[in-house]
Motif scaffolding. Structure first.
Motif, PDB file in Angstrom:
ATOM      1  N   SER A  25      38.297  32.419  44.311  1.00  0.00           N
ATOM      2  CA  SER A  25      39.503  32.490  45.143  1.00  0.00           C
ATOM      3  C   SER A  25      39.476  33.680  46.084  1.00  0.00           C
ATOM      4  N   ALA A  26      38.267  34.140  46.406  1.00  0.00           N
ATOM      5  CA  ALA A  26      38.102  35.307  47.290  1.00  0.00           C
ATOM      6  C   ALA A  26      38.794  36.538  46.710  1.00  0.00           C
ATOM      7  N   GLY A  27      38.861  36.613  45.393  1.00  0.00           N
ATOM      8  CA  GLY A  27      39.408  37.791  44.727  1.00  0.00           C
ATOM      9  C   GLY A  27      40.904  37.732  44.468  1.00  0.00           C
ATOM     10  N   LYS A  28      41.605  36.701  44.954  1.00  0.00           N
ATOM     11  CA  LYS A  28      43.060  36.647  44.789  1.00  0.00           C
ATOM     12  C   LYS A  28      43.454  36.478  43.321  1.00  0.00           C
ATOM     13  N   GLU A  29      42.764  35.588  42.628  1.00  0.00           N
ATOM     14  CA  GLU A  29      43.088  35.357  41.222  1.00  0.00           C
ATOM     15  C   GLU A  29      42.771  36.593  40.383  1.00  0.00           C
ATOM     16  N   GLU A  30      41.633  37.237  40.680  1.00  0.00           N
ATOM     17  CA  GLU A  30      41.261  38.442  39.937  1.00  0.00           C
ATOM     18  C   GLU A  30      42.278  39.559  40.167  1.00  0.00           C
ATOM     19  N   LEU A  31      42.773  39.685  41.395  1.00  0.00           N
ATOM     20  CA  LEU A  31      43.763  40.720  41.701  1.00  0.00           C
ATOM     21  C   LEU A  31      45.062  40.455  40.952  1.00  0.00           C
ATOM     22  N   LYS A  32      45.457  39.202  40.897  1.00  0.00           N
ATOM     23  CA  LYS A  32      46.672  38.840  40.156  1.00  0.00           C
ATOM     24  C   LYS A  32      46.514  39.194  38.677  1.00  0.00           C
ATOM     25  N   MET A  33      45.352  38.862  38.104  1.00  0.00           N
ATOM     26  CA  MET A  33      45.102  39.183  36.700  1.00  0.00           C
ATOM     27  C   MET A  33      45.073  40.690  36.482  1.00  0.00           C
ATOM     28  N   ALA A  34      44.449  41.404  37.412  1.00  0.00           N
ATOM     29  CA  ALA A  34      44.388  42.867  37.303  1.00  0.00           C
ATOM     30  C   ALA A  34      45.787  43.465  37.283  1.00  0.00           C
ATOM     31  N   ASN A  35      46.646  43.000  38.165  1.00  0.00           N
ATOM     32  CA  ASN A  35      48.011  43.523  38.225  1.00  0.00           C
ATOM     33  C   ASN A  35      48.791  43.197  36.955  1.00  0.00           C
ATOM     34  N   ASN A  36      48.550  42.013  36.387  1.00  0.00           N
ATOM     35  CA  ASN A  36      49.213  41.654  35.131  1.00  0.00           C
ATOM     36  C   ASN A  36      48.762  42.564  33.989  1.00  0.00           C
ATOM     37  N   PHE A  37      47.451  42.861  33.953  1.00  0.00           N
ATOM     38  CA  PHE A  37      46.944  43.763  32.924  1.00  0.00           C
ATOM     39  C   PHE A  37      47.523  45.167  33.094  1.00  0.00           C
ATOM     40  N   LYS A  38      47.655  45.623  34.339  1.00  0.00           N
ATOM     41  CA  LYS A  38      48.212  46.955  34.581  1.00  0.00           C
ATOM     42  C   LYS A  38      49.686  47.011  34.179  1.00  0.00           C
ATOM     43  N   GLU A  39      50.410  45.949  34.470  1.00  0.00           N
ATOM     44  CA  GLU A  39      51.820  45.900  34.060  1.00  0.00           C
ATOM     45  C   GLU A  39      51.938  45.990  32.541  1.00  0.00           C
TER      46      GLU A  39
ATOM     47  N   ALA B 248      49.719  47.326  30.477  1.00  0.00           N
ATOM     48  CA  ALA B 248      49.312  48.679  30.073  1.00  0.00           C
ATOM     49  C   ALA B 248      50.430  49.688  30.312  1.00  0.00           C
ATOM     50  N   ASP B 249      51.080  49.599  31.457  1.00  0.00           N
ATOM     51  CA  ASP B 249      52.190  50.514  31.763  1.00  0.00           C
ATOM     52  C   ASP B 249      53.318  50.356  30.748  1.00  0.00           C
ATOM     53  N   TYR B 250      53.591  49.114  30.361  1.00  0.00           N
ATOM     54  CA  TYR B 250      54.666  48.841  29.416  1.00  0.00           C
ATOM     55  C   TYR B 250      54.341  49.417  28.033  1.00  0.00           C
ATOM     56  N   LEU B 251      53.061  49.345  27.638  1.00  0.00           N
ATOM     57  CA  LEU B 251      52.655  49.761  26.299  1.00  0.00           C
ATOM     58  C   LEU B 251      52.329  51.243  26.182  1.00  0.00           C
ATOM     59  N   ALA B 252      52.143  51.910  27.301  1.00  0.00           N
ATOM     60  CA  ALA B 252      51.519  53.230  27.325  1.00  0.00           C
ATOM     61  C   ALA B 252      52.180  54.270  26.426  1.00  0.00           C
ATOM     62  N   ILE B 253      53.499  54.342  26.424  1.00  0.00           N
ATOM     63  CA  ILE B 253      54.180  55.412  25.693  1.00  0.00           C
ATOM     64  C   ILE B 253      54.112  55.194  24.183  1.00  0.00           C
ATOM     65  N   LYS B 254      54.432  53.990  23.736  1.00  0.00           N
ATOM     66  CA  LYS B 254      54.507  53.719  22.297  1.00  0.00           C
ATOM     67  C   LYS B 254      53.173  53.325  21.690  1.00  0.00           C
ATOM     68  N   TYR B 255      52.306  52.677  22.482  1.00  0.00           N
ATOM     69  CA  TYR B 255      51.027  52.166  21.971  1.00  0.00           C
ATOM     70  C   TYR B 255      49.887  52.590  22.900  1.00  0.00           C
ATOM     71  N   PRO B 256      49.522  53.876  22.924  1.00  0.00           N
ATOM     72  CA  PRO B 256      48.532  54.378  23.888  1.00  0.00           C
ATOM     73  C   PRO B 256      47.135  53.773  23.764  1.00  0.00           C
ATOM     74  N   LYS B 257      46.685  53.507  22.514  1.00  0.00           N
ATOM     75  CA  LYS B 257      45.346  52.925  22.346  1.00  0.00           C
ATOM     76  C   LYS B 257      45.319  51.479  22.848  1.00  0.00           C
ATOM     77  N   THR B 258      46.402  50.761  22.591  1.00  0.00           N
ATOM     78  CA  THR B 258      46.497  49.387  23.081  1.00  0.00           C
ATOM     79  C   THR B 258      46.560  49.380  24.597  1.00  0.00           C
ATOM     80  N   ALA B 259      47.314  50.325  25.152  1.00  0.00           N
ATOM     81  CA  ALA B 259      47.400  50.434  26.613  1.00  0.00           C
ATOM     82  C   ALA B 259      46.035  50.732  27.224  1.00  0.00           C
ATOM     83  N   GLU B 260      45.221  51.529  26.532  1.00  0.00           N
ATOM     84  CA  GLU B 260      43.879  51.854  27.028  1.00  0.00           C
ATOM     85  C   GLU B 260      43.050  50.586  27.236  1.00  0.00           C
ATOM     86  N   ILE B 261      43.195  49.625  26.322  1.00  0.00           N
ATOM     87  CA  ILE B 261      42.468  48.352  26.440  1.00  0.00           C
ATOM     88  C   ILE B 261      42.865  47.644  27.736  1.00  0.00           C
ATOM     89  N   TYR B 262      44.168  47.595  27.999  1.00  0.00           N
ATOM     90  CA  TYR B 262      44.643  46.833  29.151  1.00  0.00           C
ATOM     91  C   TYR B 262      44.439  47.577  30.465  1.00  0.00           C
TER      92      TYR B 262
END
Length: 288
Positions: free
Chosen positions: A235-249, A251-265
């Motif tokens: 998809s010329a990178g569009k699908e990968e970018l969407k997935m990347a943003n979902n993973f970052k969201e 990770a941001d949500y988990l970061a404070i309470k679950y830092p190791k889990t956030a590291e994965i995402y």
């Protein structure tokens, strides 16, 4: 019923399954009767079986799974048949085997003991063709097994997950394979259901990651999630970018309470953001 009796004595698996499927649809067997007819099915001769109809087998097993999924004894017998014919069944159709392996880690640890070296073991003993064939079968089954321990109907109980993991640790140590613990557990936890808050992984798995995570576990989890994507359309990178943003969201949500889990995402975000950039560059250069 007479035909089934004769077929089981003198026929092969192919003819017996066809007759059983026809009989079940014709005389509407109840679950108890159908269960009795499938007992010992895995012991029937394969050599003259020809092409077994996977649809017949799936339909028969589905009726039994619906009736006995919560009956531990009968479910175990059905699981034996699912294992014997795993090449014909989709993983989702192996419901009784799934229940067994999610409840008790012994079968999973047994497969690991067959396929993986023990700590300090430099090489395996010379194997004959029969042993090699057996190991090949176990490997195909192991590769098919994709589950989150203690998962039931999309939920994971934290206490049951903890018990499963501790039993698994004990079995690995007993087999002198504890060095595989992080890698194998990360591979399994990647199949976690979604949490009650709508984010991956579920709450019980987050707690487990925070307790046990090491570099091997984090790497195995990320690799499994990445490989689960399967076949996709460029998809010329569009699908990968969407997935990347979902993973970052996530990770941001988990970061404070679950830092190791956030590291994965965060790691998955970086992988897919990089792939998105590369795919976009390839599309702009006409490489697709």
């Amino acid at each position: 019923r007479w035909a089934l009796s004769e077929c089981k004595k003198y026929g092969n698996i192919k003819s017996y399954l066809e007759t059983l499927f026809w009989a079940n649809n014709t005389i509407s067997m109840n679950a108890d009767e159908l269960y009795n007819y499938i007992l010992g099915l895995e012991k029937m001769e394969y050599s003259n079986a020809g092409g077994i109809n996977a649809h017949y087998l799936s339909e028969i097993l589905e009726k039994l799974q619906d009736a006995y999924e919560d009956d531990m004894d009968k479910s175990s017998e059905i699981a034996r048949i699912e294992i014997a014919f795993f090449n014909l069944l989709d993983w989702k159709k192996m419901r009784c085997f799934q229940n067994e392996i999610k409840r008790n880690p012994e079968m999973y640890a047994e497969m690991v003991s067959i396929l993986y070296r023990r700590e300090g073991e430099l090489s395996r003993e010379e194997q004959d063709e029969e042993q090699k064939q057996y190991i090949s079968i176990i490997y195909r089954l192991f590769d098919k097994v994709k589950f989150c321990p203690a998962e039931k109907s999309g939920k994971v109980d934290a206490d049951e997950l903890g018990q499963w993991i501790e039993q698994f640790r004990t079995l690995l140590m007993r087999n002198n394979q504890f060095h595989l613990f992080g890698h194998l557990l990360g591979r399994l936890l990647a199949f976690s259901p979604i949490g009650d808050d709508g984010y991956m992984p579920c709450e019980a798995v987050r707690i487990t990651i925070e307790k046990y995570a090491d570099a091997k576990m984090i790497s195995a989890y990320k690799t499994t999630v990445y490989n689960n994507r399967g076949i996709f359309t460029p998809s010329a990178g569009k699908e990968e970018l969407k997935m990347a943003n979902n993973f970052k969201e996530t990770a941001d949500y988990l970061a404070i309470k679950y830092p190791k889990t956030a590291e994965i995402y965060y790691g998955l975000y970086q992988v897919y953001f990089s792939e998105s950039s590369n795919a976009r560059e390839c599309a702009e250069n006409g490489d697709f």
